[in-house]
Design an enzyme around this catalytic site. Structure first.
Site, PDB file in Angstrom:
ATOM      1  N   SER A 133       0.896  -1.154  -0.105  1.00  0.00           N
ATOM      2  CA  SER A 133      -0.029   0.096  -0.215  1.00  0.00           C
ATOM      3  C   SER A 133       0.911   1.399   0.033  1.00  0.00           C
ATOM      4  CB  SER A 133      -0.905   0.008   1.243  1.00  0.00           C
ATOM      5  OG  SER A 133      -1.579   1.166   1.250  1.00  0.00           O
ATOM      6  N   LYS A 159      -0.878  -0.940  -4.470  1.00  0.00           N
ATOM      7  CA  LYS A 159      -2.079  -0.057  -4.289  1.00  0.00           C
ATOM      8  C   LYS A 159      -1.782   1.220  -3.869  1.00  0.00           C
ATOM      9  CE  LYS A 159      -4.711   0.008   0.152  1.00  0.00           C
ATOM     10  NZ  LYS A 159      -5.521  -0.946   1.088  1.00  0.00           N
ATOM     11  N   LEU A 160      -2.659   2.299  -4.650  1.00  0.00           N
ATOM     12  CA  LEU A 160      -2.299   3.642  -4.329  1.00  0.00           C
ATOM     13  C   LEU A 160      -3.354   4.223  -3.540  1.00  0.00           C
ATOM     14  CD1 LEU A 160      -1.229   4.776  -7.905  1.00  0.00           C
ATOM     15  CD2 LEU A 160       0.371   4.353  -6.123  1.00  0.00           C
ATOM     16  N   LYS A 161      -3.251   4.827  -2.365  1.00  0.00           N
ATOM     17  CA  LYS A 161      -4.367   5.649  -1.790  1.00  0.00           C
ATOM     18  C   LYS A 161      -4.782   6.822  -2.482  1.00  0.00           C
ATOM     19  CE  LYS A 161      -4.368   3.608   1.978  1.00  0.00           C
ATOM     20  NZ  LYS A 161      -5.649   3.022   2.795  1.00  0.00           N
ATOM     21  N   ASP A 186      -7.261   2.920  -3.284  1.00  0.00           N
ATOM     22  CA  ASP A 186      -7.956   2.802  -2.068  1.00  0.00           C
ATOM     23  C   ASP A 186      -8.165   4.283  -1.880  1.00  0.00           C
ATOM     24  OD1 ASP A 186      -7.444   1.596   1.307  1.00  0.00           O
ATOM     25  OD2 ASP A 186      -9.296   2.635   0.147  1.00  0.00           O
ATOM     26  N   ASN A 188     -10.566   5.219   0.545  1.00  0.00           N
ATOM     27  CA  ASN A 188     -11.026   5.342   2.146  1.00  0.00           C
ATOM     28  C   ASN A 188     -11.931   6.279   2.214  1.00  0.00           C
ATOM     29  OD1 ASN A 188      -7.510   4.764   2.706  1.00  0.00           O
ATOM     30  ND2 ASN A 188      -9.062   3.888   4.031  1.00  0.00           N
ATOM     31  N   GLU A 211     -11.173   0.608  -4.095  1.00  0.00           N
ATOM     32  CA  GLU A 211     -11.718   0.224  -2.751  1.00  0.00           C
ATOM     33  C   GLU A 211     -12.267   1.264  -2.043  1.00  0.00           C
ATOM     34  OE1 GLU A 211      -7.958  -1.149  -0.701  1.00  0.00           O
ATOM     35  OE2 GLU A 211      -9.331  -1.464   1.436  1.00  0.00           O
ATOM     36  N   ASP A 236     -14.149  -2.041   2.091  1.00  0.00           N
ATOM     37  CA  ASP A 236     -13.163  -2.254   3.190  1.00  0.00           C
ATOM     38  C   ASP A 236     -14.034  -1.916   4.499  1.00  0.00           C
ATOM     39  OD1 ASP A 236     -10.059  -0.827   4.362  1.00  0.00           O
ATOM     40  OD2 ASP A 236     -11.554  -1.949   5.474  1.00  0.00           O
ATOM     41  N   LYS A 260     -10.221  -7.701   6.924  1.00  0.00           N
ATOM     42  CA  LYS A 260      -9.324  -7.114   7.892  1.00  0.00           C
ATOM     43  C   LYS A 260      -9.747  -7.944   9.009  1.00  0.00           C
ATOM     44  CE  LYS A 260      -7.809  -2.921   6.178  1.00  0.00           C
ATOM     45  NZ  LYS A 260      -8.102  -1.412   6.410  1.00  0.00           N
ATOM     46  N   GLY A 288      -4.724  -4.934   5.443  1.00  0.00           N
ATOM     47  CA  GLY A 288      -3.658  -4.506   6.476  1.00  0.00           C
ATOM     48  C   GLY A 288      -4.018  -3.057   7.444  1.00  0.00           C
TER      49      GLY A 288
END
Ligand SMILES: O=C(O)CCC(=O)N[C@@H](C(=O)O)c1ccccc1
Length: 365
Positions: A133, A159-161, A186, A188, A211, A236, A260, A288
């Site tokens: 990540s 994985k890129l935020k 991702d 969030n 995500e 998630d 998770k 994670g």
């Protein structure tokens, strides 16, 4: 199994580099470890709650409080992982705190029985492919250098935020520099349905998934967005139980799920989510929460189950920690070995545990 005492130990773990997401930046982890002492063995569990209630409603101080005042006193006389799960059910939420306690009980029982976590959970592999990540960075060149470094280390998936203002451009730059490397993003929960057109631009880059683009509660909205996107939607934060996973699948809100164990209350529920998703042909992968080697060991075992068909965020210890509280997990050909020893298969190294400890309290039963 009789539980004699439970230790709530806090350790301070500096990160090798700041880790920025759409909800904040972590520079160190304030980690709560739970140690369960029984006549035959000790078990360890790691609470994944971060210091502030920004990823989920839980936070580390609150987790320690609910464990001390409610969850530990509720432990059954003769405990095993199923009896503990049932004993904690009356308490609403606090899944990360419950997961840490339940995992420590399971770890103690498996150590006494000489059975590994992987064998107990139903691992189908002896090593798992590892993704990494990558946080939000100050510039695209800085991002590309970080991604180049991780690919050199052997990670099999990036994985890129992302967040509004840092999405299409960094994804395009990674694609242009590194070709068709397995790539996902991702958010969030940083977007709303009003951003659908912007998120659809990501369809041009052949991502494995996007995500948690929308809010934790937005199952219906994720289903509407999923109908508009070519990129598979992965959830998630929205998935806290097998029931949530079933609802998300029924609504068409997710075609991939990030599992998770800490978020969902432990490894038993994590396996139930795996089973529900597998029954619907929905892929899962192991997310994670910047775990130390304690949580990382259990996650690697979970990631070896047959339905975990996508590389997870089960990175090497050095991704986050210069020194881990356990012997470090090291990447080998882009994979991590599933621990074979009894229980989670690793222990805190005593001198490192002391080095990182900021507080310890014992709750006797
Ligand atoms: O590799 C890891 O352990 C971190 C993976 C990751 O990106 N975790 C994110 C997430 O939103 O999933 C996270 C970071 C910090 C705190 C909570 C969550």
């Amino acid at each position: 199994m009789r539980i004699e005492a439970v230790e709530l130990r806090r350790i301070a773990m500096p990160l090798v580099a700041p880790f920025r997401t759409s909800f904040g930046t972590e520079t160190a982890r304030d980690v709560l470890l739970v140690r369960v002492v029984t006549p035959d063995a000790e078990g360890w569990g790691e609470c994944v709650a971060i210091a502030d209630p920004l990823y989920s409603p839980e936070y580390v101080e609150g987790a320690q409080d609910v464990l001390r005042r409610f969850l530990i006193p509720a432990l059954p006389e003769d405990a095993d992982e199923y009896r503990v799960e049932r004993a904690l059910e009356p308490f609403k939420g606090h899944r990360m705190a419950k997961a840490a306690l339940g995992t420590a009980v399971l770890d103690a029982r498996l150590r006494a029985a000489g059975e590994s976590f992987g064998r107990y959970l139903g691992a189908a592999r002896e090593r798992v492919p590892c993704g990494v990540s990558v946080g939000i960075m100050d510039s695209v060149p800085e991002l590309l250098d970080a991604v180049a470094g991780y690919l050199d280390e052997g990670y099999v998936r990036i994985k890129l935020k992302i967040e509004p203002g840092w999405d299409v451009e960094p994804v395009r730059a990674v694609r242009e520099r590194f070709g068709d490397v397995p790539l996902q993003v991702d958010a969030n929960a940083a977007y709303t349905l009003a951003d659908a057109r912007r998120l659809k631009e990501l369809d041009a880059f052949g991502l494995l998934l996007i995500e948690q683009p929308l809010g934790d509660e937005d199952l219906v909205q994720h289903a509407e967005l999923a109908r508009a996107l070519a990129t598979p939607v992965c959830l998630d934060e929205s998935i806290e139980s097998a029931a949530d996973a079933a609802a998300a699948i029924a609504l068409g809100a997710a075609s991939v799920v990030n599992v998770k164990p800490g978020r969902v209350g432990g490894y038993l529920e994590a396996r139930r989510i795996h089973d529900v998703c597998r029954a619907h042909g929905v892929a899962v992968w192991c997310g994670g929460m910047l775990e130390t080697g304690i949580g990382r060991a259990a996650n690697v075992a979970l990631a070896a189950l047959p339905g975990f068909t996508l590389p997870g965020d089960t990175s090497a210890s050095r991704r986050y920690y210069a020194r881990d509280v356990t012997e470090p997990f090291e990447l080998d050909g882009g994979h991590l070995e599933v621990p074979r020893g009894p229980g989670v298969g690793v222990r805190p190294v005593p001198e490192r545990l002391e080095e990182f400890t900021t507080s310890s309290e014992w709750v006797t039963l």
